[in-house]
Enzyme design. Structure first.
Site: not given
Ligand code: UT7
Length: 329
Positions: A116, A256, A286
């Site tokens: 990225c 980004h 993204n």
């Molecule tokens: O461009 C390259 C660089 N990439 C980035 O900069 C991405 C950086 N990371 C992020 O943007 C975020 O970490 C994500 C958007 C990928 C995820 O968001 P988060 O707030 O960190 O969520 P998480 O991974 O901590 O997950 C929280 C909860 C989990 O459920 P439990 O375990 O709390 O029950 C996930 O399973 O959200 C759940 N979850 C979803 N729920 C509904 C993860 N994805 C989804 C989804 N819909 N699409």
């Protein structure tokens, strides 16, 4: 004698027609518009549909539009650089294919991959070629067909990414505009948090790797999130302080577009008010190497000559960086 600088003199993007909405994703995986909107800021993203279409096709459309807009014949282009994490093929370079499809015959062309952060790394590389005095018209295109490496059964990643391309033209100037300064970094141990497991020389593709879904993006979101928030702000502030730029001196920040919460946190840490931070993530998601130029394209009519713009990115590798750009038109 005034220094030769590399100025961006045109920008043009290409967005595939198909719009993949959060509502459609709700039908595909266990997610909701509410979760995607609040956790990422994304509402919709574009997807390149159709047999035989790849990153080079979007890139070529962006480049053709760019040259037309600036009134330049393809024969005048000296160099084409493509920043991509989703090349059409492992080789040849997608930049070669873009040149061919855009009718560019007198240029040399190659790809750069820094995930990225690729567009920013490539922007500085392209700028050095112009500053050398040897190349007068350098095309840089960021193009990614992210849908080709996204697992549409994995709700953690499939909601994030979109397809797009965007190109900029770099030309020499003796004015105080263009690419002014930058600071980059990389940390290879970060690979574990964001990568594609198979398809490279480490693990060539096989039935087993396909069955295991190892040709898709693997991302540990929270780890990447933490680094991204810290590094984008840190690099931007370093570039600003190295050049005696205060928050008031900066007209625009172009982060980004990976997550709205990262974008907002970067602006806050830089003490830059939200209306000066470019945002397109709600409509494109993204798009990896296209996010930063797409922002410039989207906001083009709001930009003024001499505007101080801080571009900043974080990505797989890990890679990160910030560029101080002075808008040239
Ligand atoms: O461009 C390259 C660089 N990439 C980035 O900069 C991405 C950086 N990371 C992020 O943007 C975020 O970490 C994500 C958007 C990928 C995820 O968001 P988060 O707030 O960190 O969520 P998480 O991974 O901590 O997950 C929280 C909860 C989990 O459920 P439990 O375990 O709390 O029950 C996930 O399973 O959200 C759940 N979850 C979803 N729920 C509904 C993860 N994805 C989804 C989804 N819909 N699409």
């Amino acid at each position: 004698m005034a220094k030769v600088r590399a100025a961006i003199t045109a920008v043009h993007g290409h967005l595939p027609e198909y719009v993949l909405t959060n509502q459609e994703l709700e039908q595909m995986v266990d997610t909701s518009d509410e979760w995607i909107s609040t956790r990422t800021g994304i509402k919709e993203r574009r997807i390149l549909k159709g047999e035989g279409l790849a990153s080079s096709d979007m890139g070529a459309e962006a480049v053709k539009g760019l040259l037309e807009k600036r009134g330049i014949d393809p024969a005048e282009v000296d160099m084409v650089l493509c920043a991509t994490a989703t090349p059409d093929m492992k080789f040849p370079a997608t930049a070669n294919l873009i040149s061919h499809k855009a009718g560019i015959k007198n240029a040399f062309s190659y790809d750069m991959n820094a995930a990225c952060s690729g567009f920013l790394y490539a922007l500085v590389t392209a700028a050095y070629h112009v500053e050398s005095g040897r190349y007068k018209k350098v095309v840089l295109v960021g193009s990614d067909k992210m849908s080709s490496i996204v697992d549409y059964t994995d709700r953690q990643t499939c909601v994030l990414f979109g397809d797009a391309a965007c190109a900029v033209l770099l030309e020499p100037t003796l004015e105080e505009t263009g690419v002014m300064d930058h600071k980059f970094g990389a940390e290879g141990s970060g690979w574990v948090h964001l990568h594609m497991k198979a398809g490279g020389s480490l693990k060539p593709p096989s039935y087993e790797t396909i069955d295991a879904g190892e040709h898709f993006i693997y991302q540990e979101g929270q780890q990447v999130f933490k680094f991204a928030v810290t590094k984008m702000a840190e690099m931007s502030l370093d570039v600003m302080s190295n050049n005696n730029l205060s928050a008031d001196d900066v007209q625009w920040v172009v982060p980004h577009q990976a997550n709205m919460r990262i974008i907002e946190a970067t602006g806050r840490r830089m003490n830059i008010s939200p209306e000066k931070v470019m945002v397109t993530i709600h409509k494109y998601g993204n798009t990896t190497n296209a996010t930063i130029p797409l922002c410039l394209w989207d906001y083009e009519d709001k930009l003024n000559k001499g505007d101080n713009i801080i571009l900043t990115a974080f990505g797989g590798g890990f890679t990160w960086g910030a560029i101080w750009l002075k808008w040239a038109y």
